[in-house]
Design a protein around this motif. Sequence first.
Motif, mmCIF file in Angstrom:
data_model
loop_
_atom_site.group_PDB
_atom_site.id
_atom_site.type_symbol
_atom_site.label_atom_id
_atom_site.label_comp_id
_atom_site.label_asym_id
_atom_site.label_seq_id
_atom_site.Cartn_x
_atom_site.Cartn_y
_atom_site.Cartn_z
ATOM 1 N N ASP A 193 25.266 49.594 45.912
ATOM 2 C CA ASP A 193 23.947 48.969 45.720
ATOM 3 C C ASP A 193 23.684 48.105 46.947
ATOM 4 N N PRO A 194 23.138 48.719 48.024
ATOM 5 C CA PRO A 194 22.943 47.956 49.280
ATOM 6 C C PRO A 194 22.027 46.759 49.101
ATOM 7 N N LYS A 195 21.069 46.893 48.184
ATOM 8 C CA LYS A 195 20.114 45.790 48.019
ATOM 9 C C LYS A 195 20.821 44.550 47.540
ATOM 10 N N ASN A 196 21.723 44.693 46.583
ATOM 11 C CA ASN A 196 22.450 43.549 46.010
ATOM 12 C C ASN A 196 23.850 43.398 46.606
ATOM 13 N N ARG A 197 24.182 44.223 47.598
ATOM 14 C CA ARG A 197 25.488 44.192 48.275
ATOM 15 C C ARG A 197 26.621 44.284 47.274
ATOM 16 N N LYS A 198 26.486 45.273 46.369
ATOM 17 C CA LYS A 198 27.517 45.528 45.384
ATOM 18 C C LYS A 198 28.013 46.973 45.523
ATOM 19 N N THR A 199 29.221 47.159 45.014
ATOM 20 C CA THR A 199 29.791 48.511 44.957
ATOM 21 C C THR A 199 30.340 48.711 43.556
ATOM 22 N N TYR A 200 29.969 49.832 42.909
ATOM 23 C CA TYR A 200 30.431 50.138 41.559
ATOM 24 C C TYR A 200 31.535 51.199 41.634
ATOM 25 N N ARG A 201 32.608 50.890 40.909
ATOM 26 C CA ARG A 201 33.695 51.861 40.768
ATOM 27 C C ARG A 201 33.751 52.279 39.305
ATOM 28 N N ILE A 202 33.654 53.571 39.052
ATOM 29 C CA ILE A 202 33.677 54.094 37.681
ATOM 30 C C ILE A 202 34.881 55.016 37.555
ATOM 31 N N GLY A 205 34.673 56.930 33.170
ATOM 32 C CA GLY A 205 33.524 56.419 32.428
ATOM 33 C C GLY A 205 33.456 54.914 32.332
ATOM 34 N N LYS A 206 34.474 54.192 32.816
ATOM 35 C CA LYS A 206 34.495 52.734 32.713
ATOM 36 C C LYS A 206 34.214 52.136 34.091
ATOM 37 N N PRO A 207 33.141 51.319 34.176
ATOM 38 C CA PRO A 207 32.733 50.784 35.484
ATOM 39 C C PRO A 207 33.421 49.459 35.819
ATOM 40 N N THR A 208 33.578 49.252 37.145
ATOM 41 C CA THR A 208 34.044 47.981 37.702
ATOM 42 C C THR A 208 33.129 47.621 38.852
ATOM 43 N N VAL A 209 32.759 46.345 38.947
ATOM 44 C CA VAL A 209 31.829 45.917 39.993
ATOM 45 C C VAL A 209 32.608 45.206 41.094
ATOM 46 N N LEU A 210 32.430 45.728 42.346
ATOM 47 C CA LEU A 210 33.023 45.073 43.506
ATOM 48 C C LEU A 210 31.908 44.280 44.188
ATOM 49 N N THR A 211 31.980 42.991 44.105
ATOM 50 C CA THR A 211 30.861 42.146 44.558
ATOM 51 C C THR A 211 30.991 41.736 46.020
ATOM 52 N N LYS A 212 32.134 42.061 46.650
ATOM 53 C CA LYS A 212 32.333 41.641 48.034
ATOM 54 C C LYS A 212 31.445 42.467 48.957
ATOM 55 N N ALA A 213 30.816 41.738 49.898
ATOM 56 C CA ALA A 213 30.001 42.435 50.892
ATOM 57 C C ALA A 213 30.923 43.238 51.806
ATOM 58 N N ALA A 214 30.580 44.463 52.046
ATOM 59 C CA ALA A 214 31.404 45.343 52.870
ATOM 60 C C ALA A 214 30.520 46.363 53.564
ATOM 61 N N TYR A 241 33.675 55.569 60.373
ATOM 62 C CA TYR A 241 34.885 55.099 59.703
ATOM 63 C C TYR A 241 35.301 56.129 58.653
ATOM 64 N N LEU A 242 36.599 56.158 58.403
ATOM 65 C CA LEU A 242 37.148 57.051 57.382
ATOM 66 C C LEU A 242 37.756 56.222 56.267
ATOM 67 N N LEU A 243 37.400 56.562 55.021
ATOM 68 C CA LEU A 243 38.002 55.879 53.868
ATOM 69 C C LEU A 243 39.450 56.342 53.747
ATOM 70 N N GLU A 244 40.372 55.358 53.814
ATOM 71 C CA GLU A 244 41.783 55.694 53.770
ATOM 72 C C GLU A 244 42.442 55.329 52.444
ATOM 73 N N GLY A 245 41.847 54.454 51.674
ATOM 74 C CA GLY A 245 42.488 54.086 50.414
ATOM 75 C C GLY A 245 41.742 53.020 49.654
ATOM 76 N N TYR A 246 42.248 52.786 48.473
ATOM 77 C CA TYR A 246 41.687 51.736 47.613
ATOM 78 C C TYR A 246 42.859 50.892 47.132
ATOM 79 N N LYS A 247 42.791 49.597 47.445
ATOM 80 C CA LYS A 247 43.889 48.721 47.092
ATOM 81 C C LYS A 247 43.363 47.319 46.856
ATOM 82 N N ASN A 248 43.820 46.740 45.760
ATOM 83 C CA ASN A 248 43.422 45.362 45.431
ATOM 84 C C ASN A 248 41.906 45.214 45.401
ATOM 85 N N ASP A 249 41.265 46.117 44.678
ATOM 86 C CA ASP A 249 39.808 46.105 44.544
ATOM 87 C C ASP A 249 39.089 46.130 45.880
#
Length: 1004
Positions: A193-202, A205-214, A241-249
């Motif tokens: 969500d670029p407008k609110n600088r959020k990233t959703y991880r689902i 079916g269960k969502p998690t919100v990453l609120t850190k600007a990135a 850039y290449l996505l290499e992993g997901y760690k610690n949210d």
Amino acid sequence: MRVSILIILLFYYQQLYSQHVSSWYNTENGLPQNSVKAIAKDKYGFIWLSTDNGIVGYDGSVFTIYNKLEVTNLHFENFYGNVLNDSIIIYNNNDENKILIRKRKIQSITKNTFSKTFTKEKFNFLKRISKNSPETKYSSNTKYYIKTISGRYSFYNNRIIYTDEKNGQTKVPIAAVDLSTMFLYKEALFLTDPKNRKTYRIYKGKPTVLTKAALFNDPETKIYWQQITGQTFIINKNNIYLLEGYKNDDLQLKFLITYKNFGNQFFNSILYDKDFKRLYLGSVTKGLNIVQLTQFFTAQKKIHFVDEVSSSSLPFNKNTIIDPYGYEVNKYGLVKNHHFGINDKHFMFYDNSGNILYKNDDSVVKRYKSSQYTTSHTIHFPGLHGFFKSENQFAVSTTDLTNSYLHLFENQELKTINATFKFTGLVNSFLQYNNDELLIGCSDGLYLVGLKKKITAQVAKGINVKNIIKTSDGQIWITTNKDGFFLFRDKKLFKMPLDQNLYLNSAHYILGDSHGYYWISSNNGLFRVAKKQLLKYSENNKTPVFYYRFTKNDGLLTAEFNGGSMPEAYSLKNGEFVFPSMEGFVFFDPENIKAYYPDKKRIYVERVRINDSDITYFSKDLILENNYKHADIFIDIPYYSNSYNLRVEAKIEGQNVDWHQIEIKNERKYTISNLNHGNYILQLRVQISPDGSYEYRTVKIKIKPLFYQTTAFKLIVTILLLFIFIAIIYTRTKFLQIRNRLLKKRVSSIKIALKESAQHLEAVKNDMQKESEYQKKLIEAISHDISTPVKFIAMMSQKLIDVHEVDLQKEYFDSIHQSSEELYNFTIHLKEYSDLFGTYDVYEKDEYPINEILITKQKLFNEISKSQNSRIEIIEKSSIYCQFNKSILSCIVHNLVDNAVKNTSDGIINIIVEDNQEKITLKIADTGKGMSQEQLTYYNGLYQMSMNDDIIKFRNYGLGLHMVIYLVKKMYADISFYENYPGGTTVEVNIYKNKMNGKTNFNS
């Protein structure tokens, strides 16, 4: 604080990887069409491209186009499937056809029931998403879904529905979904969500919100994601850039490159090959751009009207260098200009005080460290060519255009000359070999100079020495302008082997790293080679040496390095090597530079092209028709580095003893031609490591024979030839046998002829004897036959003389007349007598009556018999005819009647002829005095004797009956003598009608 650290780290990575070399491919150099829709790499390491004119395979060297497919159109879209399961699926427009890529082959799925990427659900379309890019357009009237291993995400009317088999449908509580920001990492779906600088991880079916600007939720960020590759790229301000992993949210990114004007290229697909550090960018309009990321850095000043050609330099700080112009650069480019001015680029040194010395025309300029190199001092040397430093020894070379001179100085002040040595060639390099000796490299050879005795000895002549280098391991190396490079050891030169293309003929400089490798710069590439291989070669020049060459394909801006300067290359304190090139100074850390070798498990020999036809596949055995002209056997290796370093060798067992290196050009193939029919084994080997280890492949090749080259045909021909040979021998033998038989027959014939000739001669002799005998017997016969009539005529004449009676005289005259007439008639036929004994023809052609002969003989002897008061009577029961020789029969009758007349007085002589079916019997019976028993026995016995017995001699009892017996036998008749009753003799002659009747031939 963390964001600041991240920005700093990203800047560092950006600087680290920003240099790259890219190559474009389109319809002019390999692609069938300029729209690259999707890019994927299969489990075997090969790259696949989807275009609007077919599917393209790429192995790092050649683009193989597949557009002769059984499909309705060649407009292909995205890749689906699973790479690990060796199942890559691709559909053409409207999902009309489905293609499966498996085991490096393309197969058309012909089933009408195959699954598609979209279906119609009530009034809406349901379409599958497998890739996301800024070029992707999403329709509000279409439902979209993403398939994962655990379930499916559906998108419609800003809603997200998760469906799995266990829990069914679950609505994800997220509103305002922008599918262009969506990507999948493993089993988790991410939405930004670029407008609110959020990233959703689902996740399930269960969502998690990453609120850190990135960077992910930066409004200027574009997201590229492809499900089959599992790769997600972030494009922000031309940085990739290449996505290499997901760690610690937190999503972890790796900076790849900065690509200027990235957004203007309409890239629709991206693939990063981490094995070869290559980035593949597919444009919808321009084709394919392959970007080689590099850890080689070429420092460029990028100043207008200042060239980038580099030569000498000196380490300046930990990670910077300085050149004779005063430009301080690091691997990223210009750091500071110290304004040394325009000077000679080829000579530059530090003295023992850290001052910088460089050459300017005929002067050596010294810049002082104490003034931060702002002040300088100039020392003038007329005819200055260069100056050198080796350990604590300083030297200057000058030339008068005829000779050159090397001046050795007392110290670094270059004021007091200790010694001067004269050379015919220009002095190019200088090295202190030991305390008393110097190695001098000149344009006409290599010299060893003794300092104490002032003696100059030429070690090698005819070579133009460029540099004399002492590497960190203590080895001394000599590089030349065109004669390669040498190892100098124990005051001897050992010439080193060259690379396959002889680029090292003009080697520049050599540096050794801490991992056992030498790095050698040249006019065409930077080479790496194992130290132990070169040193081992100096001991045994049969051992192999393997060079690895780095060029522009590996990220260098140029493959042409510069040489002939002092110093030329060195290592910095941070471990980086620096080499001058024609495009600037090349920086690299030898520990981070990877040499690429093929994976031994990814070498495939399964394709062949025969006589320029379409490429076909074979398994283990390759079968060729006899009329083939040439066959290209492809060595398929997913190798995306410089093909120069791909060492593939081949040999055919029984044909080649040594391995032959295949020249790798556009295609990696081995061509066979001019092989006769038979079975062959092609051995291939590929180098898979720097120490020369090989991976082997074997191909059994069978070239079919023509019908006349088959074993069966040869066997048949052999048998046929053997048969012909035997037939010839047999025929010849038969011919010789026949000839021998003919010769034998001829000899026999000759013998027979000779024998017959002898017999003929004997017969002629006998005939002559017989002729003589015949003549004698003829005379005797004639004499015998006419003796009685003549005697009778004489007797009648005597009586005529003695008698005077007219009647009696008349009677006597009549008797003499008749006897004379008959005698006359007899003499007329004397010719027939002459033929009696010589002729063999005992038969007449026509029949005649026997009575003619009897009457004639009766008339002849009638008067004689009357004179003896006897009479001759003919008793013939009927008229009898025969074909027997008339003369012979007449002679027989004549003699028998004559004999009877002679021996009969006052009696009768009967001539009896009888005829029956088998024979004619002639009897002469008289009533005279008859034969004695001895005479009867003699004549009967005489008849039984052979014709060869000398019966013709007519001995004992006179001529007449002997002649009769002879003629009877000649007629194949028989004769018998017996007493007549009551007195006299009967002679019976049986003449057989059957000509032979079992009798012995007269001629035998």
